[in-house]
Enzyme design. Structure first.
Site, mmCIF file in Angstrom:
data_model
loop_
_atom_site.group_PDB
_atom_site.id
_atom_site.type_symbol
_atom_site.label_atom_id
_atom_site.label_comp_id
_atom_site.label_asym_id
_atom_site.label_seq_id
_atom_site.Cartn_x
_atom_site.Cartn_y
_atom_site.Cartn_z
ATOM 1 N N ASP A 133 0.853 -1.180 0.000
ATOM 2 C CA ASP A 133 0.000 0.000 0.000
ATOM 3 C C ASP A 133 0.893 1.235 0.000
ATOM 4 O OD1 ASP A 133 -1.848 1.930 0.229
ATOM 5 O OD2 ASP A 133 -2.801 1.178 2.052
ATOM 6 N N ASN A 145 -0.019 4.011 -1.300
ATOM 7 C CA ASN A 145 -0.941 5.102 -1.596
ATOM 8 C C ASN A 145 -0.602 6.253 -0.654
ATOM 9 O OD1 ASN A 145 -3.148 6.541 -2.508
ATOM 10 N ND2 ASN A 145 -4.539 5.568 -1.030
ATOM 11 N N ARG A 185 3.635 4.725 5.065
ATOM 12 C CA ARG A 185 3.255 3.467 4.413
ATOM 13 C C ARG A 185 4.441 2.801 3.721
ATOM 14 N NH1 ARG A 185 -2.767 5.108 2.272
ATOM 15 N NH2 ARG A 185 -3.811 4.296 4.122
ATOM 16 N N GLY A 242 -3.748 6.981 -5.185
ATOM 17 C CA GLY A 242 -4.808 7.949 -5.470
ATOM 18 C C GLY A 242 -5.965 7.318 -6.224
ATOM 19 N N ARG A 243 -6.740 8.219 -6.877
ATOM 20 C CA ARG A 243 -7.933 7.743 -7.582
ATOM 21 C C ARG A 243 -7.906 8.190 -9.034
ATOM 22 N NH1 ARG A 243 -12.456 8.747 -2.902
ATOM 23 N NH2 ARG A 243 -11.909 6.871 -1.761
ATOM 24 N N ARG A 248 -10.989 -4.683 -0.491
ATOM 25 C CA ARG A 248 -11.391 -4.568 -1.904
ATOM 26 C C ARG A 248 -11.016 -5.843 -2.657
ATOM 27 N NH1 ARG A 248 -14.535 -0.746 -0.796
ATOM 28 N NH2 ARG A 248 -13.640 1.240 -0.237
ATOM 29 N N GLU A 307 -10.824 19.365 14.499
ATOM 30 C CA GLU A 307 -10.025 20.233 13.625
ATOM 31 C C GLU A 307 -10.138 21.690 14.103
ATOM 32 O OE1 GLU A 307 -12.514 18.335 12.675
ATOM 33 O OE2 GLU A 307 -11.722 16.766 11.376
ATOM 34 N N GLY A 314 -10.768 2.104 6.110
ATOM 35 C CA GLY A 314 -11.940 1.323 5.676
ATOM 36 C C GLY A 314 -11.795 -0.141 6.028
ATOM 37 N N ILE A 350 -18.288 -33.926 26.333
ATOM 38 C CA ILE A 350 -18.174 -35.181 25.593
ATOM 39 C C ILE A 350 -19.372 -36.078 25.842
ATOM 40 C CG2 ILE A 350 -16.826 -37.302 25.314
ATOM 41 C CD1 ILE A 350 -14.323 -35.666 25.911
HETATM 42 P P1 13P Z 1 -18.980 -36.728 21.215
HETATM 43 O O1 13P Z 1 -18.849 -36.130 19.852
HETATM 44 O O2 13P Z 1 -19.845 -37.960 21.240
HETATM 45 O O3 13P Z 1 -19.327 -35.747 22.267
HETATM 46 O O4 13P Z 1 -17.511 -37.290 21.600
HETATM 47 C C1 13P Z 1 -16.414 -36.463 21.423
HETATM 48 C C2 13P Z 1 -15.192 -37.269 21.637
HETATM 49 O O5 13P Z 1 -14.903 -37.710 22.741
HETATM 50 C C3 13P Z 1 -14.360 -37.554 20.477
HETATM 51 O O6 13P Z 1 -13.148 -38.049 20.858
#
Ligand code: 13P
Length: 668
Positions: free
Chosen positions: A21, A23, A36, A61-62, A172, A343, A396, A588
């Site tokens: 850039d 500019n 810049r 510029g433009r 852009r 200003e 921008g 989990i």
């Molecule tokens: P889930 O996606 O069943 O919660 O188990 C995640 C997991 O332990 C993957 O190793």
């Protein structure tokens, strides 16, 4: 940042075509501000110092509006750059006619192309002309887009590697900023671009709190999307400048002749309600410097309600105090837009008062980021520029970043880390069931070939079947555990040699279920990782905190310990084949998922630990999220900056679910 930079490519003997850039303001042949040019020097020097040669391109510029004038030629900049570098810079008067000069280049050489905007197809902007039919206009626009591709292809042909260091034009999608990447395989960020994205990105995505944003400037309508996006991120939003009066009007205050956008009053009401709902503090002026006319010599007074016939041109002293107290207590501050008509001396106290407060944040160990032309000008004028953490070079572009938009010039660059989605089948599926599921997966996942990495991890007795069925497909196979010894009296265990023989590529190590039920520790995880690396297997290393740990606020401490334990004695090179799966234990199999923002914040923390330990190699490690990832939430999770895929339990057991989850996750 999940984008490759100059550090991630080999530059020796390579030609780098770099968008910078440059500019810069030029008056009568003299560069008035070379910030810049200086800003691009680290990237330029890095390429030259590492055995590459450089073709530089920029707009200036433009010229599309004003025609070609002496103030828009880059020849002056090329001469200035040659002086700064103390070496010749070959100037090419037409950016699309540089074949001969580029062919003659040797490592260490620099060519500078003339202003890319001398070709109208650089921007490919088209406005419907008077009397032009819709159809003709559409055809003209399409033709211009085709010409843009031709120019982009020409520019791409000069280099082996494309580098974009022009953050200021990254919003852009021009030939030299984005379209060019369609014609060149390697596209990386320069260091200025990297710095901008790191500062703005971590402020918006993973701010150290309290996070205070200050918005000012004339119009609410310029900042609609910014206000909306920032309300979801900040603890406090401060509004000043002309745009404050629309908010004050929405609260029923009198605003006299102040700038007020009546058509935005309902929007302001909506934002005030949203702030309340989200528990975000929204600060508005409590007093105002009013003037009887818009003039440096106007009569002024300080009021709490703007009287008829008067206009507000700055925030008052009580407001400066209120805002400054909030700013000084912040750990992250983003400022875009002045507080008044700074200003004119009589209306400058608000903006400079805020400058002083923002300047204290860095000294207090926080981060201050200034974006937008007017606020940057105010900071420079105040003499406090060196007290700010980061002053953005892109007005921008920084605003669009704060709006939460994806910048085309950034999106077009190569990702540093690929998306990797693996299924952990746990103790499910007999060999016969494995055969059936793998056959289904082989067919349904073929569509993602080349788009992401995919693996399934069945139980030991099914591995041979999975390897056999998936041979030659884009679905890899992993095991769920490995013992650290080569062989011996370890009843019930399996060695690296055995896994290698069966043909698996990956191995899950340290899953929380193994930590919870089978006595896995950070130390045994470390030994298993070393064994996997010894046998050329790629570890997927699981880490994560329990609910109790999260609730007592020790998540980061736990993860830090797990990472340092798991990767003890490993080198940056060892990390090249390692994947981490962050699996909050409480998510989990429970149906509870970390929200994308919570997961992202934790992934960002994991990333910071990896970078601390392994430098740039730590930034390349793929970090998956695991824990109730499903077809319905994979898109929003994987969209997050530091979430590079998933380790999937339940949703990996049915071909339709796993396919849908991947499809949504990568946006295919
Ligand atoms: P889930 O996606 O069943 O919660 O188990 C995640 C997991 O332990 C993957 O190793």
């Amino acid at each position: 940042m999940n984008k490759k930079t100059l550090r991630d490519v080999c530059l020796k003997g390579k030609k780098v075509i770099m968008r910078v850039d440059f500019n810069v303001p030029i008056k009568e042949g003299v560069i008035k501000d070379d910030t810049r040019i200086k800003g691009a020097l680290p990237s330029i020097k890095y390429v030259l110092d590492n055995g590459g040669s450089l073709i530089l391109m920029s707009h200036l510029g433009r010229p599309d509006e004003k025609g070609i004038t002496p103030d828009t030629t880059l020849k002056i900049v090329a001469d200035d750059l040659a002086k700064k570098l103390g070496k010749p810079v070959v100037f090419v008067p037409d950016c699309a006619e540089a074949d001969a000069q580029v062919a003659a280049m040797k490592p260490g050489d620099i060519v500078m192309l003339e202003n890319t905007r001398y070709h109208k197809e650089e921007q490919a902007k088209a406005k419907q002309k008077d009397g032009e039919s819709d159809e003709d206009f559409k055809a003209r626009k399409a033709a211009l887009k085709e010409q843009q591709k031709v120019l982009a292809k020409k520019l791409a042909s000069y280099g082996d590697i494309y580098c974009n260091d022009a953050f200021g034009t990254a919003h852009r999608a021009h030939a030299s900023t984005a379209v060019i990447t369609k014609y060149i395989d390697t596209a990386v960020a320069g260091f200025l671009m990297e710095k901008e994205i790191q500062y703005l990105g971590s402020a918006v995505e993973n701010p150290v709190r309290p996070f205070v944003a200050i918005l000012g400037g004339a119009k609410v309508s310029d900042k609609l999307a910014v206000v909306k996006n920032l309300l979801n991120k900040v603890d406090t939003l401060i509004i000043g400048g002309g745009m404050a009066y629309t908010f004050l009007k929405a609260l029923g205050h009198s605003v006299g002749n102040s700038l007020c956008e009546l058509d935005q009053v309902d929007y302001a009401k909506e934002m005030i309600a949203k702030a309340k709902e989200l528990g975000v503090k929204l600060l508005l002026p409590v007093d105002t410097v009013v003037a009887d006319k818009f003039d440096p010599e106007a009569n002024t007074k300080i009021v709490t309600e703007v009287p008829d016939g008067w206009m507000g041109l700055d925030i008052g002293p009580e407001t400066i105090k209120l805002y400054s107290d909030a700013i000084k207590s912040a750990k992250t501050v983003v400022w875009n837009g002045p507080m008044g008509c700074f200003e004119m001396e009589k209306f400058s106290k608000g903006t400079f008062g805020i400058c002083e407060a923002v300047a204290e944040v860095k000294g207090n160990g926080g981060i201050s980021i200034i974006g937008g032309g007017d606020s940057v000008a105010a900071v420079n004028k105040s003499g406090l520029a060196d007290k700010m953490s980061h002053i953005s070079t892109g007005g921008g572009a920084s605003l669009e970043f704060l709006e939460g938009k994806v910048l085309p010039g950034v999106a077009a660059l190569n990702d540093l880390r690929k998306v990797f989605i693996a299924g952990n089948w746990k103790m499910n599926k007999t060999a016969a069931e494995t055969k059936a599921l793998c056959e289904e997966l082989k067919a349904s996942l073929a569509q993602f070939d080349g788009k992401c990495e995919i693996a399934v991890c069945p139980t030991f007795t099914s591995l041979a079947t999975a390897v056999e069925v998936l041979k030659g497909s884009n679905v890899k196979v992993g095991a769920q555990n490995i013992h650290w010894a080569d062989n011996g009296a370890f009843t019930g265990e399996i060695s690296g040699a055995m896994l290698k023989e069966v043909g698996v590529e990956y191995v899950i190590i340290g899953h929380s279920e193994r930590r919870q039920y089978f006595g896995e520790t950070d130390e045994t995880v470390n030994k298993r990782i070393k064994a996997a690396l010894k046998y050329g297997l790629k570890p997927i290393v699981c880490i994560g905190e329990t609910l109790e740990e999260r609730e007592s606020g020790v998540t980061n401490k736990v993860l830090d310990k797990q990472i340092k334990g798991a990767f003890a004695d490993l080198t940056a090179d060892d990390m090249a084949t390692i994947t981490i799966a962050y699996e909050p234990v409480w998510a989990i199999g429970t149906g509870k998922t970390a929200t994308p923002d919570v997961a992202q914040a934790t992934h960002a923390f994991i990333r910071s630990v990896l970078i601390d330990l392994f430098g740039a190699a730590g930034n390349r490690v793929v970090v998956q999220y695991g824990g109730s990832m499903k077809p319905g939430n994979s898109a929003e999770l994987i969209a997050k900056e530091d979430i590079d895929g998933g380790l999937i339990g339940g949703a990996a057991l049915k071909a339709a679910d796993f396919t849908e989850l991947i499809k949504n996750g990568i946006g295919a």
